[in-house]
Design a protein around this motif. Structure first.
Motif, PDB file in Angstrom:
ATOM      1  N   VAL A   1       0.830  -1.204   0.000  1.00 59.38           N
ATOM      2  CA  VAL A   1       0.000   0.000   0.000  1.00 59.38           C
ATOM      3  C   VAL A   1       0.867   1.259   0.000  1.00 59.38           C
ATOM      4  O   VAL A   1       0.562   2.230  -0.705  1.00 59.38           O
ATOM      5  CB  VAL A   1      -0.983  -0.021   1.191  1.00 59.38           C
ATOM      6  N   THR A   2       1.944   1.259   0.760  1.00 57.52           N
ATOM      7  CA  THR A   2       2.833   2.421   0.791  1.00 57.52           C
ATOM      8  C   THR A   2       3.377   2.714  -0.604  1.00 57.52           C
ATOM      9  O   THR A   2       3.330   3.855  -1.082  1.00 57.52           O
ATOM     10  CB  THR A   2       3.979   2.206   1.793  1.00 57.52           C
ATOM     11  N   VAL A   3       3.872   1.697  -1.280  1.00 59.01           N
ATOM     12  CA  VAL A   3       4.412   1.864  -2.629  1.00 59.01           C
ATOM     13  C   VAL A   3       3.302   2.273  -3.588  1.00 59.01           C
ATOM     14  O   VAL A   3       3.475   3.187  -4.404  1.00 59.01           O
ATOM     15  CB  VAL A   3       5.110   0.568  -3.098  1.00 59.01           C
ATOM     16  N   PHE A   4       2.151   1.638  -3.480  1.00 53.31           N
ATOM     17  CA  PHE A   4       1.024   1.948  -4.359  1.00 53.31           C
ATOM     18  C   PHE A   4       0.566   3.395  -4.177  1.00 53.31           C
ATOM     19  O   PHE A   4       0.334   4.113  -5.154  1.00 53.31           O
ATOM     20  CB  PHE A   4      -0.139   0.988  -4.082  1.00 53.31           C
TER      21      PHE A   4
ATOM     22  N   VAL B   1      -2.480  13.999 -19.124  1.00 51.29           N
ATOM     23  CA  VAL B   1      -2.639  12.661 -19.683  1.00 51.29           C
ATOM     24  C   VAL B   1      -3.114  11.709 -18.597  1.00 51.29           C
ATOM     25  O   VAL B   1      -2.483  11.600 -17.536  1.00 51.29           O
ATOM     26  CB  VAL B   1      -1.303  12.155 -20.279  1.00 51.29           C
ATOM     27  N   ARG B   2      -4.251  11.053 -18.876  1.00 48.61           N
ATOM     28  CA  ARG B   2      -4.778  10.106 -17.891  1.00 48.61           C
ATOM     29  C   ARG B   2      -3.744   9.006 -17.625  1.00 48.61           C
ATOM     30  O   ARG B   2      -3.186   8.442 -18.554  1.00 48.61           O
ATOM     31  CB  ARG B   2      -6.084   9.491 -18.384  1.00 48.61           C
ATOM     32  N   PRO B   3      -3.495   8.701 -16.347  1.00 49.50           N
ATOM     33  CA  PRO B   3      -2.438   7.729 -16.007  1.00 49.50           C
ATOM     34  C   PRO B   3      -2.866   6.280 -16.204  1.00 49.50           C
ATOM     35  O   PRO B   3      -4.050   5.964 -16.352  1.00 49.50           O
ATOM     36  CB  PRO B   3      -2.194   8.005 -14.521  1.00 49.50           C
ATOM     37  N   GLU B   4      -1.863   5.447 -16.191  1.00 44.55           N
ATOM     38  CA  GLU B   4      -2.067   4.003 -16.106  1.00 44.55           C
ATOM     39  C   GLU B   4      -2.345   3.659 -14.651  1.00 44.55           C
ATOM     40  O   GLU B   4      -2.052   4.444 -13.747  1.00 44.55           O
ATOM     41  CB  GLU B   4      -0.811   3.259 -16.573  1.00 44.55           C
ATOM     42  N   MET B   5      -2.862   2.490 -14.419  1.00 44.98           N
ATOM     43  CA  MET B   5      -3.098   2.029 -13.059  1.00 44.98           C
ATOM     44  C   MET B   5      -1.756   1.814 -12.368  1.00 44.98           C
ATOM     45  O   MET B   5      -0.885   1.113 -12.897  1.00 44.98           O
ATOM     46  CB  MET B   5      -3.896   0.724 -13.092  1.00 44.98           C
ATOM     47  N   PRO B   6      -1.537   2.447 -11.199  1.00 43.10           N
ATOM     48  CA  PRO B   6      -0.286   2.220 -10.468  1.00 43.10           C
ATOM     49  C   PRO B   6      -0.141   0.749 -10.081  1.00 43.10           C
ATOM     50  O   PRO B   6      -1.137   0.031  -9.936  1.00 43.10           O
ATOM     51  CB  PRO B   6      -0.440   3.086  -9.216  1.00 43.10           C
ATOM     52  N   GLU B   7       1.094   0.351  -9.908  1.00 38.10           N
ATOM     53  CA  GLU B   7       1.371  -1.026  -9.501  1.00 38.10           C
ATOM     54  C   GLU B   7       1.861  -1.050  -8.062  1.00 38.10           C
ATOM     55  O   GLU B   7       2.241  -0.024  -7.506  1.00 38.10           O
ATOM     56  CB  GLU B   7       2.422  -1.636 -10.424  1.00 38.10           C
ATOM     57  N   TYR B   8       1.838  -2.207  -7.477  1.00 40.86           N
ATOM     58  CA  TYR B   8       2.358  -2.410  -6.129  1.00 40.86           C
ATOM     59  C   TYR B   8       3.190  -3.677  -6.123  1.00 40.86           C
ATOM     60  O   TYR B   8       2.956  -4.585  -6.929  1.00 40.86           O
ATOM     61  CB  TYR B   8       1.234  -2.486  -5.088  1.00 40.86           C
TER      62      TYR B   8
ATOM     63  N   PHE C   1      -3.889 -11.645   0.855  1.00 41.31           N
ATOM     64  CA  PHE C   1      -3.136 -10.496   0.353  1.00 41.31           C
ATOM     65  C   PHE C   1      -3.721 -10.003  -0.961  1.00 41.31           C
ATOM     66  O   PHE C   1      -4.034  -8.817  -1.108  1.00 41.31           O
ATOM     67  CB  PHE C   1      -1.647 -10.842   0.181  1.00 41.31           C
ATOM     68  N   GLU C   2      -3.843 -10.880  -1.932  1.00 44.20           N
ATOM     69  CA  GLU C   2      -4.330 -10.475  -3.254  1.00 44.20           C
ATOM     70  C   GLU C   2      -5.752  -9.924  -3.182  1.00 44.20           C
ATOM     71  O   GLU C   2      -6.058  -8.912  -3.808  1.00 44.20           O
ATOM     72  CB  GLU C   2      -4.252 -11.633  -4.248  1.00 44.20           C
ATOM     73  N   GLU C   3      -6.608 -10.565  -2.408  1.00 41.16           N
ATOM     74  CA  GLU C   3      -7.992 -10.101  -2.286  1.00 41.16           C
ATOM     75  C   GLU C   3      -8.056  -8.729  -1.621  1.00 41.16           C
ATOM     76  O   GLU C   3      -8.786  -7.848  -2.063  1.00 41.16           O
ATOM     77  CB  GLU C   3      -8.831 -11.106  -1.485  1.00 41.16           C
TER      78      GLU C   3
ATOM     79  N   ALA D   1      -9.234  -5.146  -3.409  1.00 35.21           N
ATOM     80  CA  ALA D   1     -10.273  -4.287  -2.836  1.00 35.21           C
ATOM     81  C   ALA D   1      -9.731  -2.876  -2.579  1.00 35.21           C
ATOM     82  O   ALA D   1     -10.435  -1.881  -2.812  1.00 35.21           O
ATOM     83  CB  ALA D   1     -10.797  -4.895  -1.535  1.00 35.21           C
ATOM     84  N   PHE D   2      -8.490  -2.767  -2.139  1.00 33.01           N
ATOM     85  CA  PHE D   2      -7.900  -1.459  -1.862  1.00 33.01           C
ATOM     86  C   PHE D   2      -7.683  -0.664  -3.142  1.00 33.01           C
ATOM     87  O   PHE D   2      -7.875   0.556  -3.172  1.00 33.01           O
ATOM     88  CB  PHE D   2      -6.569  -1.610  -1.115  1.00 33.01           C
ATOM     89  N   THR D   3      -7.252  -1.322  -4.206  1.00 31.88           N
ATOM     90  CA  THR D   3      -6.908  -0.617  -5.434  1.00 31.88           C
ATOM     91  C   THR D   3      -8.087  -0.385  -6.368  1.00 31.88           C
ATOM     92  O   THR D   3      -7.986   0.452  -7.272  1.00 31.88           O
ATOM     93  CB  THR D   3      -5.791  -1.360  -6.200  1.00 31.88           C
ATOM     94  N   GLU D   4      -9.181  -1.068  -6.183  1.00 29.41           N
ATOM     95  CA  GLU D   4     -10.343  -0.916  -7.071  1.00 29.41           C
ATOM     96  C   GLU D   4     -10.853   0.531  -7.152  1.00 29.41           C
ATOM     97  O   GLU D   4     -11.135   1.020  -8.248  1.00 29.41           O
ATOM     98  CB  GLU D   4     -11.466  -1.863  -6.648  1.00 29.41           C
ATOM     99  N   PRO D   5     -10.987   1.267  -6.042  1.00 25.21           N
ATOM    100  CA  PRO D   5     -11.429   2.658  -6.166  1.00 25.21           C
ATOM    101  C   PRO D   5     -10.487   3.515  -7.011  1.00 25.21           C
ATOM    102  O   PRO D   5     -10.930   4.437  -7.702  1.00 25.21           O
ATOM    103  CB  PRO D   5     -11.470   3.155  -4.711  1.00 25.21           C
ATOM    104  N   THR D   6      -9.203   3.202  -6.990  1.00 28.37           N
ATOM    105  CA  THR D   6      -8.246   3.933  -7.823  1.00 28.37           C
ATOM    106  C   THR D   6      -8.523   3.653  -9.295  1.00 28.37           C
ATOM    107  O   THR D   6      -8.521   4.568 -10.126  1.00 28.37           O
ATOM    108  CB  THR D   6      -6.803   3.551  -7.466  1.00 28.37           C
TER     109      THR D   6
END
Length: 122
Positions: free
Chosen positions: A33-36, A52-59, A69-71, A75-80
């Motif tokens: 999450v910190t990196v994301f 320019v609209r960004p790409e989805m950040p990675e973690y 972890f993956e689930e 859930a954390f990244t979906e709103p982004t």
């Protein structure tokens, strides 16, 4: 990872909030999450300056992810993802500041300035 593990407030919250069996998952998620969040903040800054609209950040994902972890990260990244897909930088800013999202994370390693602080300044 060292950054999170050297944060006394994080360690206190880890020990007082979670059972020892959950510590591995929580630490893995905090690192990711910190990196994301930092990547999301950088993408937002670029979006508002470059237009320019960004790409989805990675973690970073651990070699051996803890259960859920993956689930949890999905859930954390979906709103982004939704904010980026909206095409509106204000939606991404709102996502950065939402509830338990990214606002309280430091802008960079060792910084006292949080993402919320930086967004308030700009």
């Amino acid at each position: 990872m060292q950054e999170r593990l050297s944060d006394p407030a994080f360690l206190e919250a880890l020990e007082s909030t979670f059972a020892p069996a959950e510590w591995e998952r929580v630490v893995q998620e905090q690192v990711a999450v910190t990196v994301f969040c930092r990547a999301e903040f950088a993408e937002y800054q670029e979006w508002i300056t470059e237009g320019v609209r960004p790409e989805m950040p990675e973690y970073p994902a651990p070699d051996v992810p803890a259960d859920m972890f993956e689930e949890d990260m999905a859930a954390f990244t979906e709103p982004t993802r939704i904010a980026i897909d909206s095409g509106d930088p204000a939606q991404l800013k709102a996502d950065l500041l939402a509830g338990a999202a990214c606002g309280n994370y430091p802008v960079e390693i060792g910084s006292k300035e949080t993402i919320a602080d930086a967004l308030a300044e700009g």
